[in-house]
Design an enzyme around this catalytic site. Sequence first.
Site: not given
Ligand code: 6PG
Length: 470
Positions: A12, A15-17, A105, A131-132, A185, A188-189, A192-193, A290
Site C-alpha cells: 500500500g 502517501v502514508m505507506g 485504522n 499516528s502522526g 489507536k 487515541h483518536n 483526538e476528537y 461533528r
Molecule cells: C492520526 C490520525 C489519523 C487520521 C484520523 C482522522 O493519529 O494520525 O488520527 O489516524 O487523521 O483518523 O480521523 P477523522 O477523519 O475521523 O477525523
Amino acid sequence: MADQSFDFGLIGLGVMGRNFLLNMADHGFAVIGYNRSPQRVTDLENEIVPGTTIKGTSDLSLFVKELKSPRKIMMLVQAGKAVDAVLEELIPLLDKGDIVIDGGNSHYTDTVRRVKYMEEKGFKFFGMGVSGGEEGARRGPSIMPGGDPDAYPYIRPMLEAVSAKVNGEPCVAHLGKGAAGHYVKMVHNGIEYGIMQLISEVYDVLHRGYGLTNDELHKVFKDWNDGELQSFLVEITRDIFLKNDDKTGKRLVDVILDKAGSKGTGKWTSQDAMDLGIAIPTIDVAVSMRNLSALKQERVEASKVYPSNIKISGVSKEDIIQQAREALFFGTMISYAQGLALLYVASKEYDMEIPLPQVVKIWRGGCIIRSTLLEAFYQAYVSNPALPNILLDNNIAALLKAREANTRKLIATAVQAGIPVSAVSVSLGYFDAYRSETMPTNLIQAQRDFFGAHTFQRVDEEGVFHAHWQ
Ligand code: 6PG
C-alpha cells in the site's frame, strides 16, 4: 538483488505507506514496497534517497520472495474489506511464522477476527496503530502495535528505529495481546476528537463571542503553545490562523465550510464505551457536534427561527483569554482521563493486557495527541500502574483544581452569550459527577422500582429490595 534480501515489506504505497517505507530506509533497513498500481511504485521510486535500499514492485509474489525469513510485512491499505482482500492474496505466498502487520485504522473487532484466522494458519498478525499523519510517517510516528508478545522482538528493532523519540526514548511499545494496538489507536483518536472539539469551542468563544482577530488568535495560541498547553494540536491551530487563502486573499480558516468530516474512529470509541458501560461524554459530545455540524442547511434555517446575539461583554480580554486557556487545559485533561479510563476497563474485559504507563509514554511524541501533559500522566501511572482513572492521582488533581474556577467562569460566560461549549461543559459535568460522593441516582432507582419493580439497594442494609409505592 538476490532472493530474501529485504528486511521489511510494505503493501500500500499511498502517501502514508511511501513515507513509512522511506523513513525505514533512512534508518538503514532494506525495504520493499508493493502496490498493484505501477504509478504508486513509480512515485515511491522517485523519492528514493541516494544511499538507501528501497525497491518497489507491482508483483506480489516477487515482493514476498524478496523478503528475509520470517517475513515482516506491513499493510497500509484502507480499513475494511481491502484488508481481507489483501490477506487472501498474501496467504498462499507466505510461510509459517511470517509476520503480517495491519498498520491501518482497522476496527479492533476485525483485528480480533484476523489474529485468530492468521494464527490458525501458522502466521503472526499484529494490529498496529500509526499516528502522526503523513509527516509523522516520514519523520517519526507514534506506533501502537498489539499482538503475540513472542513475535514482537522480530519487529521491535525496526519499529523503535523509525518511531518518534522523546528524551531519546522511542514512541513505540508492545501494547498488549490480540487487537490491543488497534484498540489503543481507536481510543487515541477518540481523545483526538475530544481535544479538537474543545479547541474549536474556545476558539468560538474568543472569535465569534469576543471578536478576536485571526492575528490575535495566532498570538493567543502561540502563548498557549509556549506554555502549559504545549501540544501538537495547539501548535497547528496557532499556525492555521495565519494561513492565507490563495483565491480570496482572506484567511483560509474563514473560508472553510463549518461541516466536519469523520472516518469513524471517534464514533467507534463512543460505541465501544457504551457497550462497556464507561462514561466518556467529552468524546461522545465531540462526535455529536461533528454530526450536528453536518446539518448546515438546517442550522441556517434554525438560526432564523432563533436569532441570537452572541457577543460577550462585561469581561476583559485578558480575563476571557485566561479563562479559555484554563478551560481548554481542564477539558483536555478530562478527555485524556475518559479515554484512559476506557482503556483500563477494555483491557480487562477483552483480555488485552494493555500497559497504561506504556500507552501514555509512547503518546508523548509523534502522534496527533502528543502533549506535555502526557508526562504528568506517565508519572501518575509510574506511581500507580493500576490507577483506574487519572483523576485519582494527587498531582493530576492539583492541576485540575487550579483551573476549575476559571473553567466554570468560561462556561458561564459562554452559556450566557448562547455560545455552544458542550465539550467544555460536559467535561466539567463529568468531573463534578465523578467527584460526587452522592449522585441523585437514588431517585432514578426509586422511579425504576416504582414503575417496573426493578428493585434497589439500600444504604443501610445489604440485599435487594422492592417497595409497594402506591
Ligand atoms: C492520526 C490520525 C489519523 C487520521 C484520523 C482522522 O493519529 O494520525 O488520527 O489516524 O487523521 O483518523 O480521523 P477523522 O477523519 O475521523 O477525523
